[in-house]
Design a protein around this motif. Structure first.
Motif, PDB file in Angstrom:
ATOM      1  N   ARG A  99       0.844  -1.206   0.000  1.00 47.15           N
ATOM      2  CA  ARG A  99       0.000   0.000   0.000  1.00 47.15           C
ATOM      3  C   ARG A  99       0.878   1.255   0.000  1.00 47.15           C
ATOM      4  O   ARG A  99       0.573   2.240  -0.681  1.00 47.15           O
ATOM      5  CB  ARG A  99      -0.925  -0.001   1.226  1.00 47.15           C
ATOM      6  CG  ARG A  99      -1.978  -1.106   1.196  1.00 47.15           C
ATOM      7  CD  ARG A  99      -3.073  -0.784   0.203  1.00 47.15           C
ATOM      8  NE  ARG A  99      -4.006  -1.876   0.041  1.00 47.15           N
ATOM      9  CZ  ARG A  99      -5.131  -2.027   0.757  1.00 47.15           C
ATOM     10  NH1 ARG A  99      -5.428  -1.143   1.700  1.00 47.15           N
ATOM     11  NH2 ARG A  99      -5.919  -3.048   0.536  1.00 47.15           N
ATOM     12  N   LYS A 100       1.960   1.218   0.765  1.00 48.89           N
ATOM     13  CA  LYS A 100       2.877   2.352   0.799  1.00 48.89           C
ATOM     14  C   LYS A 100       3.694   2.421  -0.492  1.00 48.89           C
ATOM     15  O   LYS A 100       3.934   3.502  -1.038  1.00 48.89           O
ATOM     16  CB  LYS A 100       3.805   2.231   2.001  1.00 48.89           C
ATOM     17  CG  LYS A 100       4.801   3.382   2.131  1.00 48.89           C
ATOM     18  CD  LYS A 100       5.689   3.205   3.356  1.00 48.89           C
ATOM     19  CE  LYS A 100       6.696   4.347   3.453  1.00 48.89           C
ATOM     20  NZ  LYS A 100       7.608   4.177   4.631  1.00 48.89           N
ATOM     21  N   LEU A 101       4.098   1.250  -0.983  1.00 50.94           N
ATOM     22  CA  LEU A 101       4.902   1.182  -2.194  1.00 50.94           C
ATOM     23  C   LEU A 101       4.171   1.797  -3.381  1.00 50.94           C
ATOM     24  O   LEU A 101       4.761   2.530  -4.183  1.00 50.94           O
ATOM     25  CB  LEU A 101       5.253  -0.279  -2.493  1.00 50.94           C
ATOM     26  CG  LEU A 101       6.052  -0.564  -3.760  1.00 50.94           C
ATOM     27  CD1 LEU A 101       7.447   0.032  -3.658  1.00 50.94           C
ATOM     28  CD2 LEU A 101       6.132  -2.066  -4.010  1.00 50.94           C
ATOM     29  N   PHE A 102       2.879   1.516  -3.502  1.00 52.75           N
ATOM     30  CA  PHE A 102       2.109   1.967  -4.662  1.00 52.75           C
ATOM     31  C   PHE A 102       1.171   3.121  -4.337  1.00 52.75           C
ATOM     32  O   PHE A 102       0.199   3.358  -5.066  1.00 52.75           O
ATOM     33  CB  PHE A 102       1.284   0.800  -5.229  1.00 52.75           C
ATOM     34  CG  PHE A 102       2.114  -0.376  -5.649  1.00 52.75           C
ATOM     35  CD1 PHE A 102       3.128  -0.241  -6.585  1.00 52.75           C
ATOM     36  CD2 PHE A 102       1.890  -1.628  -5.103  1.00 52.75           C
ATOM     37  CE1 PHE A 102       3.889  -1.327  -6.978  1.00 52.75           C
ATOM     38  CE2 PHE A 102       2.648  -2.724  -5.485  1.00 52.75           C
ATOM     39  CZ  PHE A 102       3.654  -2.574  -6.432  1.00 52.75           C
ATOM     40  N   ALA A 103       1.439   3.864  -3.257  1.00 49.32           N
ATOM     41  CA  ALA A 103       0.532   4.939  -2.842  1.00 49.32           C
ATOM     42  C   ALA A 103       0.366   5.980  -3.948  1.00 49.32           C
ATOM     43  O   ALA A 103      -0.749   6.423  -4.248  1.00 49.32           O
ATOM     44  CB  ALA A 103       1.061   5.601  -1.566  1.00 49.32           C
ATOM     45  N   GLY A 104       1.460   6.397  -4.562  1.00 45.76           N
ATOM     46  CA  GLY A 104       1.371   7.377  -5.647  1.00 45.76           C
ATOM     47  C   GLY A 104       0.603   6.843  -6.838  1.00 45.76           C
ATOM     48  O   GLY A 104      -0.148   7.577  -7.495  1.00 45.76           O
ATOM     49  N   THR A 105       0.774   5.571  -7.138  1.00 44.33           N
ATOM     50  CA  THR A 105       0.040   4.944  -8.243  1.00 44.33           C
ATOM     51  C   THR A 105      -1.452   4.920  -7.936  1.00 44.33           C
ATOM     52  O   THR A 105      -2.278   5.206  -8.815  1.00 44.33           O
ATOM     53  CB  THR A 105       0.555   3.511  -8.468  1.00 44.33           C
ATOM     54  OG1 THR A 105       1.967   3.542  -8.679  1.00 44.33           O
ATOM     55  CG2 THR A 105      -0.119   2.878  -9.666  1.00 44.33           C
TER      56      THR A 105
END
Length: 654
Positions: A99-105
């Motif tokens: 969730r943190k890894l792809f937050a911007g996505t």
């Protein structure tokens, strides 16, 4: 996080550089791309910064695209503002929380934006797609799970769409070449989503792997893929001989024609010495063209008459006419092109030098040329703008006149460059042929020295591409038989029982290109040999009911079958990415007559090739040459074309 104003500005500048380097960028499948809603575009990545430039410049309606960049680049506040304004998404690769890894996505997709990803992870040059990572699959499925669990969604509940995009280059590092980008149909996500949302242990990871494999299959079907370099170079040379016009294969059909020829040369007929000799002849001709910096398109335009029926070297007198003709053609055009040519001459020189310096890094050549060319163009245009405006005392009218003059000069150059560039290459080819043919035989390179120039060395591997040794070796070795000439081969052993000869690997003695006059006679003979053998091969598969290998999707598209008549390369199943097993070689089939008819329908000059192949009775044999490069015993120089046809023993024929 709406895409900032810098995105459009950067795209405009990049598109300008793209237009200066490529003759044309052809777009296929625009109708497959949705105009709104959350979108992930997964694209092939074989040409560094050129790939995202093509992707951003060809998106329908110029829909802005977000790209990933590692989070560490966003640490400086100024860099962060610039990157975010450009639409770049930070990705914290060290995070264990998806969730943190792809937050911007998630933020971009939830606001109806589009994200562009390169699932291969890095740019590389190999005969086929070899690596597709799981990042795109994880981001897509995690986003759908996030939405299903109540994540913020401002796009009225529209479902995520994944569109595959494949970029194919006619010659990715060559100035004024072309590119094709094809957007494929959306990848169905319902089943992957259902499995990913399952609470059963292992289902989520299995869904990711399955989606990654689906993405890989889609990208393979949108590009040209060969089992090894030998097959790819053979197919490219056959394409150039069949499509001799300067435009070559129509760009709309470039991928399918290319894959058809790749499949044809991937057919497992390596027990047939004639097929082995055909591939060897094509690779030899391809390599000598590279060594002389000439093209088959230029040579094919020169009307050269042969000195005798047993030799492919033209008469000396026949080389004068083409040189005079091309000189007149260039001379007529030169006055019209002289001014823009002189203005842009520094750009030609510097970009050529940059390309030569970047030659060892295949992925960087086009990028370096395009970037340096753009910088020099802007510099030269700015200088001329101030010079012209100064002639009018830097008044407002002077600025207008200067701007219009510079714009007119740039536009005029763009309209004239292609025709003049082609004419210049023809003139250079005519001149080099004349010098090589008129020169004494002692100029010719000896066969012992020639061998290093009859093999095309593959580009160096990308050090960031992590592949098993078995996969790396598969690209260099031949399709099946160890006696088939590979790209490491340069000589044959006549005592070999296979008839093709054992392979003796060699390493080029020098990276320095030899004078073309030493290679011209060898080049012309190699061309005749390749034409004769290719003509005999085409005639053979068109005569009887012969089946040839085809990639599965090509077989389904063009009326073949998937009954595994051919198992190219032994039917090996390789682990190509993330543990996903996939067959790397064609396993379907197409009818030979249908393949020949298909090539003709796309503009292949099959009739011309067959006539040219029949024009001489003696195929050129390297092993019967003297050290002077002349036929030592013309009567023993091989069998006639008609005899050669009878030697074809092709499995699958009825």
């Amino acid at each position: 996080m709406p895409v900032g104003f810098l995105h459009a500005a950067i795209r405009k500048v990049a598109s300008t550089a793209l237009a200066g380097f490529f003759r044309e960028v052809h777009v296929i499948g625009e109708e497959n791309v949705p105009r709104d809603g959350p979108l992930i575009v997964v694209c092939t990545h074989h040409n560094m910064m050129i790939d995202p430039t093509i992707l951003s410049s060809t998106m329908p309606d110029l829909r802005p695209l977000h790209y990933w960049a590692k989070a560490s680049l966003f640490k400086h506040p100024i860099a962060r503002k610039i990157l975010l304004a450009s639409g770049v998404i930070p990705v914290d690769r060290g995070s264990k929380d998806n969730r943190k890894l792809f937050a911007g996505t998630f933020d971009a997709l939830s606001q109806d934006d589009a994200v562009a990803l390169f699932p291969e992870g890095t740019s590389y040059t190999l005969p086929r797609i070899v690596q597709v990572k799981d990042g795109a699959s994880w981001s897509a499925l995690e986003y759908m799970k996030w939405v299903a669990e109540g994540g913020k969604n401002t796009n009225n509940g529209k479902e995520l769409v994944i569109i595959p995009a494949g970029i194919t280059y006619t010659d990715k590092s060559k100035y004024r070449s072309s590119a094709v980008i094809e957007y494929g149909p959306p990848i169905p996500l319902a089943e992957f989503k259902r499995q990913f949302l399952s609470t059963k242990e292992g289902d989520a990871r299995a869904a990711v792997k399955a989606l990654t494999h689906a993405i890989e299959q889609a990208l393979v079907e949108l590009t040209i893929n060969a089992p090894n370099w030998e097959v790819l170079y053979s197919a490219r040379m056959a394409r150039d001989l069949l499509f001799e016009s300067w435009r070559g294969v129509p760009l709309h059909d470039f991928k399918d024609v290319g894959q058809t020829l790749v499949d044809l040369f991937a057919t497992p007929w390596d027990a047939d010495p004639s097929f082995v000799a055909l591939k060897k002849a094509l690779i030899t001709y391809h390599s000598l063209l590279k060594s002389t910096h000439l093209t088959n398109g230029a040579l094919s335009t020169l009307p050269l008459s042969k000195r005798r029926s047993t030799d492919s070297v033209p008469s000396r007198m026949s080389t004068i006419g083409p040189l005079l003709r091309e000189s007149v053609a260039v001379g007529i055009r030169l006055p019209l092109f002289l001014v823009p040519m002189l203005v842009h001459l520094p750009i030609y020189w510097v970009t050529r030098w940059v390309g030569e310096k970047s030659a060892e890094d295949e992925e960087a050549v086009a990028q370096s040329k395009a970037v340096v060319g753009l910088i020099l163009c802007l510099t030269i245009y700015s200088v001329w703008f101030w010079i012209i405006s100064a002639l009018f005392w830097a008044t407002g009218l002077g600025f207008v006149i200067a701007a219009l003059t510079v714009w007119a000069m740039a536009s005029y150059h763009s309209k004239l460059i292609d025709d003049n560039y082609i004419r210049a290459k023809r003139l250079l080819s005519a001149y080099r042929v004349l010098v090589g043919v008129w020169g004494p035989q002692r100029w010719d390179m000896s066969l012992s020295a020639l061998t290093q120039y009859t093999v095309t060395q593959p580009p160096p591997p990308n050090p960031f591409l992590k592949l098993p040794d078995s996969v790396k070796d598969a690209f260099v070795r031949s399709s099946s038989s160890p006696t088939v000439p590979t790209l490491a081969s340069t000589s044959t052993d006549p005592s070999s029982s296979s008839g093709a000869g054992a392979i003796t690997p060699t390493t080029p003695k020098s990276n320095k290109r030899p004078p073309s006059r030493k290679l011209i006679r060898h080049l012309l003979r190699a061309r005749a040999e390749a034409v004769r053998r290719l003509a005999a091969f085409i005639r053979r598969i068109d005569k009887d009911d012969v089946r040839v290998a085809a990639s599965g999707f090509m077989a389904k598209t063009y009326g073949g079958g998937l009954d595994s008549l051919f198992t190219v390369g032994g039917g090996d199943i390789e682990t190509v990415s993330g543990g996903v097993e996939a067959e790397l070689n064609p396993t379907g089939w197409r009818n030979g007559k249908e393949v020949v008819a298909y090539l003709k329908s796309k503009g292949a000059m099959v009739g011309k090739l067959l006539r040219e192949g029949e024009s001489g009775e003696q195929p050129y044999q390297w092993d019967v040459l003297s050290s002077e490069g002349e036929l030592s015993s013309p009567g023993s120089a091989g069998v006639s074309i008609k005899q050669e046809e009878m030697e074809w023993v092709i499995p699958g024929s009825k």
